[in-house]
Design a protein around this motif. Sequence first.
Motif, mmCIF file in Angstrom:
data_model
loop_
_atom_site.group_PDB
_atom_site.id
_atom_site.type_symbol
_atom_site.label_atom_id
_atom_site.label_comp_id
_atom_site.label_asym_id
_atom_site.label_seq_id
_atom_site.Cartn_x
_atom_site.Cartn_y
_atom_site.Cartn_z
ATOM 1 N N VAL A 20 -55.107 58.544 35.564
ATOM 2 C CA VAL A 20 -53.966 57.733 35.989
ATOM 3 C C VAL A 20 -53.861 56.464 35.132
ATOM 4 N N LEU A 21 -54.996 55.894 34.767
ATOM 5 C CA LEU A 21 -54.958 54.708 33.918
ATOM 6 C C LEU A 21 -54.378 55.046 32.548
ATOM 7 N N LEU A 22 -54.772 56.181 32.016
ATOM 8 C CA LEU A 22 -54.272 56.609 30.712
ATOM 9 C C LEU A 22 -52.755 56.826 30.760
ATOM 10 N N MET A 23 -52.270 57.424 31.842
ATOM 11 C CA MET A 23 -50.823 57.615 32.006
ATOM 12 C C MET A 23 -50.095 56.278 32.044
ATOM 13 N N ALA A 24 -50.652 55.333 32.796
ATOM 14 C CA ALA A 24 -50.045 54.010 32.915
ATOM 15 C C ALA A 24 -50.031 53.293 31.564
ATOM 16 N N GLN A 25 -51.145 53.380 30.847
ATOM 17 C CA GLN A 25 -51.239 52.722 29.538
ATOM 18 C C GLN A 25 -50.262 53.322 28.536
ATOM 19 N N LYS A 26 -50.139 54.639 28.570
ATOM 20 C CA LYS A 26 -49.241 55.314 27.628
ATOM 21 C C LYS A 26 -47.798 54.870 27.861
ATOM 22 N N LYS A 27 -47.406 54.821 29.127
ATOM 23 C CA LYS A 27 -46.029 54.406 29.453
ATOM 24 C C LYS A 27 -45.809 52.939 29.076
ATOM 25 N N TYR A 28 -46.782 52.102 29.360
ATOM 26 C CA TYR A 28 -46.685 50.674 29.054
ATOM 27 C C TYR A 28 -46.510 50.455 27.544
ATOM 28 N N MET A 29 -47.341 51.115 26.756
ATOM 29 C CA MET A 29 -47.294 50.921 25.300
ATOM 30 C C MET A 29 -46.034 51.532 24.689
ATOM 31 N N ASN A 30 -45.580 52.613 25.281
ATOM 32 C CA ASN A 30 -44.337 53.230 24.814
ATOM 33 C C ASN A 30 -43.156 52.285 25.032
ATOM 34 N N ASN A 31 -43.102 51.672 26.224
ATOM 35 C CA ASN A 31 -42.049 50.692 26.514
ATOM 36 C C ASN A 31 -42.146 49.483 25.590
ATOM 37 N N LEU A 32 -43.378 49.034 25.367
ATOM 38 C CA LEU A 32 -43.586 47.868 24.503
ATOM 39 C C LEU A 32 -43.159 48.173 23.062
ATOM 40 N N PHE A 33 -43.435 49.381 22.607
ATOM 41 C CA PHE A 33 -43.029 49.803 21.267
ATOM 42 C C PHE A 33 -41.507 49.764 21.135
ATOM 43 N N HIS A 34 -40.806 50.303 22.122
ATOM 44 C CA HIS A 34 -39.343 50.309 22.077
ATOM 45 C C HIS A 34 -38.770 48.897 22.185
ATOM 46 N N ASP A 35 -39.372 48.069 23.034
ATOM 47 C CA ASP A 35 -38.950 46.655 23.108
ATOM 48 C C ASP A 35 -39.087 45.985 21.746
ATOM 49 N N SER A 36 -40.221 46.233 21.097
ATOM 50 C CA SER A 36 -40.502 45.596 19.804
ATOM 51 C C SER A 36 -39.486 46.026 18.750
ATOM 52 N N LEU A 37 -39.137 47.307 18.754
ATOM 53 C CA LEU A 37 -38.133 47.796 17.796
ATOM 54 C C LEU A 37 -36.780 47.138 18.059
#
Length: 425
Positions: A342-359
């Motif tokens: 569950v932590l890995l799922m949460a981290q993946k979603k968080y970093m994916n959102n952060l990547f798109h925000d950064s772009l």
Amino acid sequence: MESGDNGGFHPLDEKSLVEYIKSTPVLVSRLGGQAELDHLTIKEVGDGNLNFVYIVTSPKGSFVAKQALPYIRCVGDSWPMTRDRAHFEALTLKEHGRLCPEHVPEVYHFDRSMSMIGMRYLEPPHIILRKGLIAGIEYPLLAQHMSDYMAKTLFFTSLLYNSTADHKKAVAEFCGNVEMCRLTEQVVFSDPYRISNINRWTSPYLDQDAKSVREDDELKVQIAELKSMFCERAQALIHGDLHTGSVMVTTDSTQVIDPEFGFYAPMGFDIGAFLGNLILAYFSQEGHATETNDRKDYKDWIINTIEETWSLFEKKFLSLWDLHKNGIGEAYLPDIYNNPEVLLMAQKKYMNNLFHDSLGFGAAKMIRRIVGIAHVEDFESINDESRRAICERRALNLAKLLLKERQKFDTIGQVITAIKEGSVE
């Protein structure tokens, strides 16, 4: 050291700065004591838009004195600007310096009534990163250092590490930096998308390109979403103006300066600003190429640095998260995110959102540097306007693509491919 908030402000010149230093023990000691004050060298070096900056040296020491003026220096007193920005700059320097002392110059002194910061002088061969990129200098540790700075400053000021009570208290402290935020809201998220008398571009070559930005409905819908996020989302204490002019470098040192726009905002705004400015530097290289140096190898180095900066940031940020997952951070409580899956799922979603925000934010910063008020030397130093316009158009087209299609990019490698494709007509 911080003095009171009221009255007593006057712009310092070289003569009055000496008197000021004499009455400030912490600065006297930085110069080696009273005996050294007869041997000072003072040089005004403020080439930015907002402040006076003096380098003060004696035979036994040095510091930089930075004073905020009550208006925008590059415009004049017709555009008033709060001096409180010096207060928020000093706060951000101290907090980011506590979290990442290797890459933030130390603050020796802050005087709120005079809007004056005394801080470490970054001696030669330190130069502004943007100037190094124009000159074609490689900085082998840049991605390592900047990913370190961003991972630490953003993680440790977020709810991944802090309690909501501490976070709200910190957010409240920085909410006062409202004028600097409003400036960003105007010049990054509003002006490029409307007719504004302060906008400019390489005319007549980019007249149609600027018009197309103002008439692009999808672009406007996307920029509105980013503006809302910037105004509403207090995710972490960001630098707020993390372009390549806010970083000083040597081949083995990287120092982040000028965080007067510091406040609590989306992390992606800092990450995007840095990556977006590296992309601008990449697209400018054709304009700096000569018969003896086509800059192809240097473009490859910039591309690698962009890719490495994000990849290292992601790795370091997640490693900090893993290290502190059982701490007091309230975003992901350990008794809920209590198994690796569950932590890995949460981290993946968080970093994916952060990547798109950064772009998205990176693209917005690129667009404003081409059709907004303040441009970058990377392009401005290309004297041939038609050649400059070609470089700018390529960067602008990529920025529009990244802004509108950011959700479709899954990896930094895909972004790199788009950058390379965008550099070929």
